[in-house]
Scaffold this motif. Structure first.
Motif, short mmCIF file in Angstrom:
data_model
loop_
_atom_site.label_atom_id
_atom_site.label_comp_id
_atom_site.label_asym_id
_atom_site.label_seq_id
_atom_site.Cartn_x
_atom_site.Cartn_y
_atom_site.Cartn_z
N ASP A 18 45.60 44.74 42.73
CA ASP A 18 44.95 45.65 41.93
C ASP A 18 43.26 45.66 42.17
O ASP A 18 42.57 46.65 42.10
CB ASP A 18 45.04 45.43 40.40
N ALA A 19 42.67 44.37 42.25
CA ALA A 19 41.42 44.07 42.49
C ALA A 19 40.80 44.83 43.88
O ALA A 19 39.90 45.61 44.15
CB ALA A 19 41.12 43.00 42.53
N LEU A 20 41.79 45.01 45.00
CA LEU A 20 41.50 45.52 46.16
C LEU A 20 41.38 46.95 46.15
O LEU A 20 40.75 47.75 46.53
CB LEU A 20 42.43 45.31 47.05
N SER A 21 42.29 47.29 45.12
CA SER A 21 42.29 49.03 44.98
C SER A 21 41.17 49.62 44.30
O SER A 21 40.80 50.82 44.20
CB SER A 21 43.45 49.34 44.14
N LEU A 22 40.47 48.60 43.50
CA LEU A 22 39.15 49.16 42.86
C LEU A 22 37.80 48.88 43.62
O LEU A 22 37.04 49.31 43.21
CB LEU A 22 39.07 48.05 41.54
N ILE A 23 37.90 48.42 44.57
CA ILE A 23 36.78 48.03 45.61
C ILE A 23 36.04 49.35 45.83
O ILE A 23 34.80 49.20 45.82
CB ILE A 23 37.15 47.50 46.99
N ARG A 24 36.68 50.45 46.23
CA ARG A 24 35.91 51.69 46.51
C ARG A 24 35.36 52.00 45.46
O ARG A 24 34.25 52.57 45.56
CB ARG A 24 37.08 52.46 46.95
N ALA A 25 35.84 52.12 44.11
CA ALA A 25 34.95 52.62 42.84
C ALA A 25 33.90 51.67 42.76
O ALA A 25 32.71 52.00 42.32
CB ALA A 25 36.16 52.32 41.76
N ALA A 26 33.95 50.35 42.96
CA ALA A 26 32.86 49.26 42.90
C ALA A 26 31.82 49.84 43.96
O ALA A 26 30.62 49.70 43.40
CB ALA A 26 33.45 48.26 42.87
N ARG A 27 32.12 50.06 45.08
CA ARG A 27 31.03 50.45 46.01
C ARG A 27 30.42 51.85 45.60
O ARG A 27 29.32 51.74 45.56
CB ARG A 27 31.88 50.64 47.51
N ASP A 28 31.08 52.70 45.13
CA ASP A 28 30.69 53.97 44.67
C ASP A 28 29.66 53.61 43.64
O ASP A 28 28.42 54.38 43.32
CB ASP A 28 31.68 54.87 44.22
N ASP A 29 30.11 52.71 42.54
CA ASP A 29 29.10 52.36 41.46
C ASP A 29 27.95 51.71 41.89
O ASP A 29 26.79 52.12 41.48
CB ASP A 29 29.62 51.46 40.52
#
Length: 159
Positions: A79-90
């Protein structure tokens, strides 16, 4: 109980802060505590970065203690890996906003920060690197957008 003088030093964990970064974070949290508390009250969900850090911390404990990772942690890591892209965008959006703020005119008519200081804060090698980063992230905020009613004159240009 382990004797602190003979305790094994902890290895650096990826994502851990340097001393100067920790001090900067402490200053920001202190200066903006009221804003942060207000923001927390109004948010329905927790921040992506907070959730990612929680998973990283749990996994780091296993690594530092040399314990086997629990199979139940698999879904957390996925789940954390799936959120990496969103974190980078933020982070990219935050960087663009902060770069724009850094170059916004202060009361004295000069930009709030010069590129040399921006470069130092971002750990870049030069003012030119900071200027390039600014242009890539923010663009030219004072540039005139192309006018769609008056297309550019292309006479004399090869097609």
């Amino acid at each position: 109980m382990t004797d602190p003088q003979h305790a094994r030093p902890l290895r650096a964990v990826p994502g851990a802060l340097r001393d100067d970064q920790a001090a900067a974070l402490a200053r920001l949290l202190d200066r903006h505590a009221a804003t942060l508390d207000d923001e927390r009250r109004h948010r329905v969900t927790t921040s992506i970065s907070v959730a990612l850090q929680a998973v990283i911390t749990a996994q780091a404990r296993h690594i530092l203690r040399r314990e086997p990772v629990d199979r139940a942690d698999e879904s957390d890591v996925l789940d954390a890996l799936s959120l990496i892209r969103a974190a980078r965008d933020d982070i990219d959006q935050a960087e663009a906003a902060l770069l724009l703020a850094a170059r916004t005119e202060a009361a004295d008519g000069k930009p709030l920060l010069i590129f040399r200081r921006i470069a130092a804060a971002l750990d870049l090698d030069s003012e030119q690197a900071a200027q390039g980063r600014y242009l890539r992230r923010v663009g030219r905020p004072n540039a005139t957008p192309p006018d769609s009613t008056n297309p550019p004159d292309t006479r004399g240009q090869n097609s």
